[in-house]
Design a protein around this motif. Sequence first.
Motif, short mmCIF file in Angstrom:
data_model
loop_
_atom_site.label_atom_id
_atom_site.label_comp_id
_atom_site.label_asym_id
_atom_site.label_seq_id
_atom_site.Cartn_x
_atom_site.Cartn_y
_atom_site.Cartn_z
N HIS A 1 -6.54 -70.16 -30.32
CA HIS A 1 -7.41 -69.92 -29.17
C HIS A 1 -8.31 -68.69 -29.34
N GLU B 1 -13.75 -70.50 -31.77
CA GLU B 1 -14.47 -71.60 -31.14
C GLU B 1 -15.46 -72.18 -32.15
N ASN B 2 -15.91 -73.40 -31.92
CA ASN B 2 -17.00 -73.94 -32.73
C ASN B 2 -18.28 -73.18 -32.41
N GLY C 1 -19.58 -73.23 -29.00
CA GLY C 1 -18.70 -72.77 -27.94
C GLY C 1 -17.58 -73.73 -27.59
N SER C 2 -17.60 -74.93 -28.16
CA SER C 2 -16.56 -75.92 -27.84
C SER C 2 -15.26 -75.58 -28.56
N ARG C 3 -14.18 -76.15 -28.06
CA ARG C 3 -12.88 -75.95 -28.70
C ARG C 3 -12.80 -76.78 -29.97
N CYS D 1 -16.89 -71.97 -37.74
CA CYS D 1 -16.47 -71.55 -36.40
C CYS D 1 -16.77 -70.07 -36.25
N VAL E 1 -14.00 -66.36 -30.46
CA VAL E 1 -14.15 -66.90 -29.12
C VAL E 1 -15.12 -66.05 -28.28
N ASN E 2 -15.91 -66.73 -27.48
CA ASN E 2 -16.90 -66.12 -26.57
C ASN E 2 -18.18 -65.66 -27.25
N HIS F 1 -20.42 -67.49 -28.60
CA HIS F 1 -21.56 -68.37 -28.27
C HIS F 1 -22.30 -67.85 -27.04
#
Length: 495
Positions: A231, A234-235, A238-240, A366, A369-370, A372
């Motif tokens: 977690h 992210e891609n 921004g997608s998982r 990737c 996270v965040n 994007h």
Amino acid sequence: MTTLPVLQDLNPGLPNICGFETEISAIVNENQPVFLPTTNLKLADITAGFACALHLHQPTIPAGINGSPISNLQYMFEHPGEGDNHNAEVFSQCYSRMGNFIPQLIAEGCNPRIMLDYSGNLLWGLQQMGREDILNNLKKIACDPQYQPYIEWLGTMWSHAVVPSTPIPDIKLQIVAWQHHFAAIFGYDALKRVKGFSPPEMHLPNHPDTLFQYIKSLKECGYRWLMVQEHSIENLDGSRLSQDQKYIPNRLVARNSRGETVSMTILIKTQGSDTKLVGQMQPYYEAKGRAKQQIGNITVPSLVTQIADGENGGVMMNEFPSAFFKACYEMRAQGGGKSGVVAMNGTEYLEMIEAAGVNPDNYPPCQAVNQHKIWGRVMPENVTPEGVENAIEELKKTDHNFHIDGASWTNDLSWVKGYENVLEPMTQLSAAFHQKYDHLLQEDPSVTKQAKYQEALLYNLLVQTSCFRYWGQGIWTDYARTFYQRGEALVKLVE
């Protein structure tokens, strides 16, 4: 071939963490295959693999004679009536037992694998305590060629510092200090084999400049891959990550506030309770449900990657050994541990699939996270430090889910909020250390061989230990303050 110097103690009683940076850099940047020449696995025979890592750590605390730095493990032995300190010897055996388990399993016809992540604090503590029994058991599996194909040592931050809140100039110092110390204990050849990196608390920075410097430093220090928590990434849109994507290597892209980019191969630790998963060998059973996948036009086995504390909790102390042996025996019965679902180590897996033709550039890209959200507000052709900081400040005001604290194994614990009384001195000491030494090092790199430098570096790194922010306010934050004061006195000394 140049004869490498023996890594001498600069200051007896202190850990061997500096002085031979040039030699260490040359060693770790030799780009030879590590597992490929000796692996007894064949890609075509494998449906899926699983890679388990054990993280082992004990912090250094100022609780020895006259407040001298000692291992928390030593403190446990000296104060058996406090908390769970009566388990000190049980912990000690956990630090040693892979040196028994792996030879036994090999002798019994199994094909085991395990990755080991030992903090610099723990290794120093074992040295301080004279626990040659443990160190010799570890040397056996680190240095004996007959066991090397089964064990992968992972690098880490020397003093168990969480990367997002480590001062940027100290990220590389932490990484190199661990490599230096590991080589001093286990030898240059053992260090050559350390190609994967295990971050304390699985903590990944998401500030663009911190992440960029982190990945850049890892690559400069010869690391080929990094383990990350599912977690925390992210891609690029921004997608998982998709379900299958988590079981193959990905390519972590780090772009800084000046528009420079660097990328690194990552293996993804899937979410879940760490100790229960590894303690009961869940990665093995999960791998049974995984199939082969495509990367480009190459078919590869899926890989389930997991890490847990190697000693904490009843599960790891008591349940893990029998579960580990049971899984190895089961694989032995189903193809000698060499076909179907098998145990693998991270570098072994990567070397095998890349030898089969997989191009690391084809791993799915990737980012942290965040990120994007940041890059959605900054024009790609006009990336500036000011633009990135403005975007971050706007997001902090308008998006309550956004932060740049990074992400770790748990999202319910902050390494920043409420710890200003640790973080501010930590930042101040780092700044004072670099103000004193950076210009001296530019003029004369051999300054790192000076005992005064070594001691100042030690305290700078020790203040950054995550434990001083894990256990809440009180004695642990006081420990950090003590180390800060000692470090401050050292960097203020007039030459």
